[in-house]
Scaffold this motif. Sequence first.
Motif, PDB file in Angstrom:
ATOM      1  N   VAL A  45       0.843  -1.185   0.000  1.00 31.85           N
ATOM      2  CA  VAL A  45       0.000   0.000   0.000  1.00 31.85           C
ATOM      3  C   VAL A  45       0.885   1.245   0.000  1.00 31.85           C
ATOM      4  O   VAL A  45       1.788   1.387   0.825  1.00 31.85           O
ATOM      5  CB  VAL A  45      -0.934   0.013   1.229  1.00 31.85           C
ATOM      6  N   ARG A  46       0.638   2.117  -0.948  1.00 30.78           N
ATOM      7  CA  ARG A  46       1.440   3.329  -1.089  1.00 30.78           C
ATOM      8  C   ARG A  46       0.788   4.462  -0.304  1.00 30.78           C
ATOM      9  O   ARG A  46      -0.281   4.947  -0.655  1.00 30.78           O
ATOM     10  CB  ARG A  46       1.549   3.706  -2.560  1.00 30.78           C
ATOM     11  N   SER A  47       1.424   4.833   0.765  1.00 27.60           N
ATOM     12  CA  SER A  47       0.869   5.896   1.594  1.00 27.60           C
ATOM     13  C   SER A  47       1.207   7.253   0.975  1.00 27.60           C
ATOM     14  O   SER A  47       2.292   7.437   0.426  1.00 27.60           O
ATOM     15  CB  SER A  47       1.452   5.823   3.013  1.00 27.60           C
ATOM     16  N   PRO A  48       0.273   8.181   1.028  1.00 30.82           N
ATOM     17  CA  PRO A  48       0.537   9.496   0.449  1.00 30.82           C
ATOM     18  C   PRO A  48       1.623  10.231   1.224  1.00 30.82           C
ATOM     19  O   PRO A  48       1.790  10.059   2.424  1.00 30.82           O
ATOM     20  CB  PRO A  48      -0.809  10.212   0.571  1.00 30.82           C
ATOM     21  N   ALA A  49       2.394  11.043   0.493  1.00 32.54           N
ATOM     22  CA  ALA A  49       3.456  11.813   1.121  1.00 32.54           C
ATOM     23  C   ALA A  49       2.855  12.886   2.022  1.00 32.54           C
ATOM     24  O   ALA A  49       1.903  13.570   1.644  1.00 32.54           O
ATOM     25  CB  ALA A  49       4.338  12.458   0.060  1.00 32.54           C
ATOM     26  N   LEU A  50       3.394  12.990   3.215  1.00 33.60           N
ATOM     27  CA  LEU A  50       2.954  14.022   4.143  1.00 33.60           C
ATOM     28  C   LEU A  50       3.588  15.363   3.752  1.00 33.60           C
ATOM     29  O   LEU A  50       4.630  15.419   3.097  1.00 33.60           O
ATOM     30  CB  LEU A  50       3.346  13.644   5.568  1.00 33.60           C
ATOM     31  N   PHE A  51       2.949  16.428   4.188  1.00 33.79           N
ATOM     32  CA  PHE A  51       3.442  17.758   3.800  1.00 33.79           C
ATOM     33  C   PHE A  51       4.832  18.020   4.363  1.00 33.79           C
ATOM     34  O   PHE A  51       5.657  18.664   3.708  1.00 33.79           O
ATOM     35  CB  PHE A  51       2.468  18.830   4.281  1.00 33.79           C
ATOM     36  N   ARG A  52       5.109  17.479   5.547  1.00 29.11           N
ATOM     37  CA  ARG A  52       6.446  17.692   6.102  1.00 29.11           C
ATOM     38  C   ARG A  52       7.503  16.984   5.278  1.00 29.11           C
ATOM     39  O   ARG A  52       8.659  17.433   5.207  1.00 29.11           O
ATOM     40  CB  ARG A  52       6.494  17.231   7.560  1.00 29.11           C
TER      41      ARG A  52
END
Length: 290
Positions: free
Chosen positions: A14-21
């Motif tokens: 599962v590819r987790s979305p990149a966080l803004f940080r």
Amino acid sequence: MTPVLDKAPVRHPVRSPALFRHLLAAEWIKLWSLRSTYWVLGVGALTVIGINVNSAASNADRLAHQAQRPPEPAGIPHRPEFLFDPLHTAFVDPAWQLFMIIAATVGAIALFGEYSSGLIRTTFAAVPDRRAVVAAKVTVVSVVMLALGTLVSGTSFGVTQMLLREHGGLSLGDPGALRAVAASALVAPLCALVGMSVAAAVRHAAGSIVAVIALLLLVPALFEGERYRWVKEIGNAMPLSAWERLVTNPERAHDLGKYPLTVTEAWIVYGAWATAAAAIAVLVVRRRDV
């Protein structure tokens, strides 16, 4: 007969979305991975400070010579001394115009550099949310340029007023001083955002730089006349005009000529340009193909 075993379902990670940080960290690395960033910002800051300090030293020498000049003989009319504004020595126009171009160039390079190298395709493939990518880039560039602007503005003011301490040097508590320092610090991220918005629209290195110089310096020069109010109002709506108003010594406000900006209007120009530039950068990158 060999029994047929059911194949277990293949589980894809599962590819987790990149966080803004994470995007902020990536943009920080991109910005400082280029040696040109260090050179442009470092040399630019020293140049601006040097011009201002040289102006203060020259004025200090002139004032010292005037104080040592013998009185005029009787019968000879007194020659008026040159008008001296200690606040102006910390914010010499050519120095800060150069600083505005440097800040805008850094902002433009942060965006069109990825287009010219092709890295933008990799970036958007890894993070399809273009708005988040540009928002992270805007944040990083704005913070870096704000820090640089604060350093240059504060150093210029502190050193120049120290050189002029015996000739009316100012402190931050004097009228207009803190406003001038803050306006000069904020002009760096403002111009960087303008550079980013131009680069997002033009997407060409030379074209972006030429467009930025024309927008920040040439357009205000074309609308300096006071014969027609609408011409002056257009000039007043430019960042350079707003900066010049904010760094003006309150004691010299009567020399601004016809149709001058008020201090409140100048701050509004700052906010409007920064908001519009950031919005244009995000909108253009989102809607145009790579």
